[in-house]
Scaffold this active site. Structure first.
Site, PDB file in Angstrom:
ATOM      1  N   GLY A 246       0.820  -1.214   0.000  1.00 16.62           N
ATOM      2  CA  GLY A 246       0.000   0.000   0.000  1.00 16.62           C
ATOM      3  C   GLY A 246       0.845   1.250   0.000  1.00 16.62           C
ATOM      4  O   GLY A 246       0.555   2.226  -0.706  1.00 16.62           O
ATOM      5  N   ASP A 247       1.923   1.240   0.787  1.00 15.58           N
ATOM      6  CA  ASP A 247       2.853   2.370   0.797  1.00 15.58           C
ATOM      7  C   ASP A 247       3.503   2.532  -0.568  1.00 15.58           C
ATOM      8  O   ASP A 247       3.720   3.646  -1.041  1.00 15.58           O
ATOM      9  CB  ASP A 247       3.938   2.163   1.853  1.00 15.58           C
ATOM     10  N   ALA A 248       3.825   1.397  -1.213  1.00 15.51           N
ATOM     11  CA  ALA A 248       4.443   1.436  -2.540  1.00 15.51           C
ATOM     12  C   ALA A 248       3.515   2.102  -3.549  1.00 15.51           C
ATOM     13  O   ALA A 248       3.948   2.890  -4.390  1.00 15.51           O
ATOM     14  CB  ALA A 248       4.798   0.023  -2.999  1.00 15.51           C
ATOM     15  N   ARG A 251       3.374   5.973  -2.760  1.00 10.34           N
ATOM     16  CA  ARG A 251       4.604   6.691  -3.090  1.00 10.34           C
ATOM     17  C   ARG A 251       4.794   6.805  -4.593  1.00 10.34           C
ATOM     18  O   ARG A 251       5.274   7.829  -5.088  1.00 10.34           O
ATOM     19  CB  ARG A 251       5.805   6.021  -2.442  1.00 10.34           C
TER      20      ARG A 251
END
Length: 321
Positions: A246-248, A251
């Site tokens: 999810g962070d990937a 970002r």
């Protein structure tokens, strides 16, 4: 708790331990910086302890060309999170510690507030609502008053359930809201309306909601219209794990948004990143060849310490986690 701390020490004592700045928001900013490829294009604020892990995080952020201004708490150690990944599935145990200690007084310091004034895009994780909602409010009001793009993440179902008032106060300023299907479902259940229908304090930018659904299509609500972007499925044998997927996604989205790319082109690119978690994490976070072997991870908020059992190895973020 005693054995939990011993595990941290054991992982950190390995000769091939690798330190990587972590936490949801710092994960996003660090790799967005990597994708933008302009040194110092991003800045980050959060809280760490005055200890070896804090020093590791400062070094890591500097190596990533992120302009990090940390509040260093003398009474709390740098936050940590033990992560174990087995067969593509993860288990995490967090010790937030200093990550819970950020204050708006640090944000208000001239050398730090200057970063806010210079920023054109601001991203804050929903987790930060549990730490310093007054800091969020200061930045949100500034963004609205100066026509900047303000973005947040739902982050977790419990944020939607138990920090409703703080979330509602902040979300009226949000231009982009990110989340996954579980978080969005909880949000709708708690409030009885869709995220995109929330009242908005500023009319300069329309609200855009981006919801990921794992291997199912990404949903984008834009100006009253809902669009879906099919996900390119990744063969199971190529999946390392979904830790940080999810962070990937966020970002990558941010790195393209600040470069003026359209929502369609950004979303189409990012569905590939979302499903290619193994290659994305290997290239952008783990920075080593992928394999299907087991890995144990010790992750600091912000430093991530990873010990490999096998071969596997300009905008502003303000957050403590």
């Amino acid at each position: 708790m005693y054995s939990f701390r011993i595990q941290y020490d054991e992982l950190g004592s390995k000769d091939n331990t690798e330190y990587i700045a972590g936490g949801a928001t710092q994960n996003s900013i660090r790799v967005a910086q990597w994708m933008i490829q302009i040194p110092g294009a991003t800045s980050f604020m959060g809280c760490i302890g005055k200890d070896k892990f804090g020093e590791e995080m400062k070094n890591n952020a500097q190596a990533a060309s992120v302009n990090a201004h940390y509040y260093e708490d003398a009474n709390a150690p740098t936050g940590t999170c033990a992560v174990c990944v087995v067969g593509g599935e993860r288990s995490l145990v967090a010790n937030l510690s200093a990550a819970n200690c950020y204050t708006s007084e640090h944000l208000k310091r001239p050398e730090n507030w200057t970063l806010v004034e210079k920023a054109k895009y601001v991203y804050i994780a929903g987790f930060f609502l549990t730490v310093s909602p007054d800091s969020i409010q200061l930045v949100a009001e500034h963004a609205a008053a100066t026509n900047k793009v303000f973005m947040m993440n739902l982050s977790a179902p419990f944020i939607c359930e138990f920090f409703r008032d703080a979330q509602e106060k902040a979300f009226q300023y949000v231009d982009y809201i990110f989340g996954n299907e579980t978080e969005a479902r909880t949000f709708a259940k708690v409030r009885g309306w869709e995220i995109s229908q929330l009242p908005k304090a500023s009319g300069t930018h329309k609200r855009i909601t981006v919801i990921t659904q794992g291997c199912d299509p990404v949903v984008v609500a834009d100006d009253g219209k809902v669009k879906t972007f099919p996900v390119i499925l990744l063969p199971k044998e190529k999946l390392v794990d979904t830790n940080g997927a999810g962070d990937a996604f966020v970002r990558g989205f941010l790195s393209q948004l600040v470069q003026g790319k359209s929502i369609e082109s950004v979303s189409e690119l990012l569905v590939t990143l979302q499903t290619s978690s193994s290659s994305v994490l290997a290239a952008l976070t783990l920075r080593s060849p992928t394999s299907t072997r087991q890995t144990s991870i010790l992750r600091m908020y912000g430093v991530l310490v990873r010990y490999s059992i096998g071969e596997r190895q300009s905008f502003l973020d303000i957050s403590s986690v």
